[in-house]
Design a protein around this motif. Structure first.
Motif, PDB file in Angstrom:
ATOM      1  N   GLU A 181       0.825  -1.246   0.068  1.00 12.72           N
ATOM      2  CA  GLU A 181       0.100   0.033  -0.061  1.00 12.72           C
ATOM      3  C   GLU A 181       0.629   1.235   0.028  1.00 12.72           C
ATOM      4  O   GLU A 181       0.393   2.396  -0.547  1.00 12.72           O
ATOM      5  N   ASP A 182       2.047   1.110   0.439  1.00 14.66           N
ATOM      6  CA  ASP A 182       2.963   2.310   0.455  1.00 14.66           C
ATOM      7  C   ASP A 182       3.763   2.714  -0.784  1.00 14.66           C
ATOM      8  O   ASP A 182       4.462   3.782  -1.197  1.00 14.66           O
ATOM      9  N   ARG A 183       3.489   2.040  -1.946  1.00 13.61           N
ATOM     10  CA  ARG A 183       4.198   2.279  -3.059  1.00 13.61           C
ATOM     11  C   ARG A 183       3.476   2.965  -3.895  1.00 13.61           C
ATOM     12  O   ARG A 183       2.234   3.191  -3.945  1.00 13.61           O
ATOM     13  N   ASP A 184       4.153   3.592  -4.920  1.00 13.02           N
ATOM     14  CA  ASP A 184       3.687   4.653  -5.934  1.00 13.02           C
ATOM     15  C   ASP A 184       2.580   4.107  -6.677  1.00 13.02           C
ATOM     16  O   ASP A 184       2.688   2.749  -7.255  1.00 13.02           O
ATOM     17  N   SER A 185       1.228   4.395  -6.825  1.00 12.15           N
ATOM     18  CA  SER A 185       0.253   3.774  -7.330  1.00 12.15           C
ATOM     19  C   SER A 185       0.223   3.789  -8.799  1.00 12.15           C
ATOM     20  O   SER A 185      -0.107   2.843  -9.596  1.00 12.15           O
ATOM     21  N   ALA A 186       1.273   4.781  -9.287  1.00 13.02           N
ATOM     22  CA  ALA A 186       1.584   4.702 -10.892  1.00 13.02           C
ATOM     23  C   ALA A 186       2.131   3.377 -11.250  1.00 13.02           C
ATOM     24  O   ALA A 186       2.196   2.908 -12.412  1.00 13.02           O
TER      25      ALA A 186
END
Length: 271
Positions: free
Chosen positions: A186-191
Motif C-alpha cells: 500500500e505504501d508504493r507509488d500507485s503509478a
C-alpha cells in the motif's frame, strides 16, 4: 484409588481423540477431503499445471471462495492453458454449470482446442467469447464468479470499471466474486499499477465497491513474503514467466523466491 497405568494411558488417548479439530488445521483437513480436492487430483490435469499447485493452492483457494458442485460458476479470462479450468470442469461436470469467459483470439482458440480434445472432461463446459454481447450467460444467474491474476490487466488497459460492472450484472444477489491477483504494498507509488502487474488491495476493493459489491474477507492462502514486488520488469520477472531469460545471473534467485505474492479477496453482491 490408583488407576492402573494401562487404563490411564487408554483414558488419556480417548480424551485426545475426543478433542475436536479446530481452527486452520480443521479447515485444512476439511478441504483435503472435499470434492474440490478430488477435482484437483483428476488424472486429466496436465503435469505442468499440477506442478504449480504449491504456489496457487487451488483446493484452499476454491474452498475459501465457497465453490461447490451444483453451482453456476463463471471463470473470467482463464487463458489458453486453462489452469483452473482443469479443476473446475471435473468439479462441476456432474452437477453444476461452468462458463469460461475468454476474449476472442489466440487464448480462446487454444483453450477451445484443449477442450475439444478431451470431451469427457470438458464436454459440458460453456466457452463464451468475452465481452458476452449475446447474453449467453444469463444476467443474475451466477453463484460464483472467479478471476485469477487478471484484474491488473484490466487496470492496465482501462477496462476495470466496465468489467466489474459486468460481473455484478451476471451474479445472483448473494453471489460471490472471488479475486486473486499480484499484491503491491500500500505504501508504493500507485503509478506502478499501470506497468508492474501488481495492484494494491485498496485498488481492487475500490473497483468492487464502485460496481456495488461488498467486501467479505481476505485470505493469505496465496501470500509469498519472499516477493518484494519491486522488480525492474514487473511481476513477470518471477516464475512462471521469468521474462529476463535463462542468461540472467539472478535467475536462480527468482526461482528460489517462487511465484508472486498474491492477495485473495472475496466479495458479495448484496441481496
Amino acid at each position: 484409588m490408583r488407576i492402573p497405568h494401562a487404563l490411564a494411558s487408554a483414558a488419556a488417548l480417548t480424551a485426545i481423540v475426543a478433542i475436536p479439530l479446530s481452527g486452520a488445521f480443521a479447515k485444512k483437513e476439511a478441504a483435503a477431503s472435499s470434492p474440490i480436492a478430488a477435482a484437483a487430483a483428476a488424472p486429466s490435469r496436465t503435469p505442468a499445471n499440477t506442478a504449480r499447485d504449491k504456489y496457487r493452492h487451488p483446493v484452499e483457494t476454491l474452498t475459501f471462495f465457497g465453490v461447490k458442485p451444483g453451482q453456476t460458476v463463471v471463470e473470467y479470462s482463464p487463458g489458453g492453458g486453462g489452469w483452473y479450468t482443469e479443476i473446475l470442469a471435473p468439479l462441476l461436470k456432474d452437477k453444476g454449470t461452468l462458463y469460461e469467459a475468454q476474449a476472442s483470439g489466440r487464448g480462446f482458440d487454444t483453450l477451445k482446442a484443449k477442450m475439444d480434445a478431451d470431451a469427457a472432461t470438458y464436454g459440458k463446459v460453456k466457452l463464451i467469447p468475452w465481452p458476452d454481447t449475446t447474453g449467453s450467460i444469463p444476467a443474475g444467474s451466477v453463484d460464483t464468479l472467479l478471476t485469477f491474476r487478471n484484474v491488473h490487466n484490466m487496470v492496465m488497459n482501462g477496462t476495470a470499471d466496465a468489467t466489474f460492472k459486468a460481473f455484478y450484472g451476471l451474479l445472483k444477489p448473494g453471489g460471490t466474486l472471488g479475486i486473486v491477483d499480484h499484491r503491491l504494498p500500500e505504501d508504493r507509488d500507485s503509478a506502478l499499477e499501470k506497468s508492474s502487474g501488481y495492484l494494491k488491495v485498496s485498488t481492487i476493493k475500490a473497483l468492487a465497491a464502485g460496481a456495488g459489491f461488498t467486501f467479505v474477507e481476505a485470505s493469505e492462502i496465496n501470500a509469498n513474503p519472499k516477493d518484494s514486488a519491486d522488480w525492474a520488469k514487473g511481476v513477470w520477472t518471477l516464475p512462471p514467466t521469468l521474462t529476463t531469460g535463462e542468461a540472467d545471473p539472478d535467475r536462480a534467485k527468482y526461482l528460489a523466491i517462487g511465484e508472486s505474492d498474491r492477495m485473495t479477496l472475496k466479495f458479495v453482491k448484496p441481496k
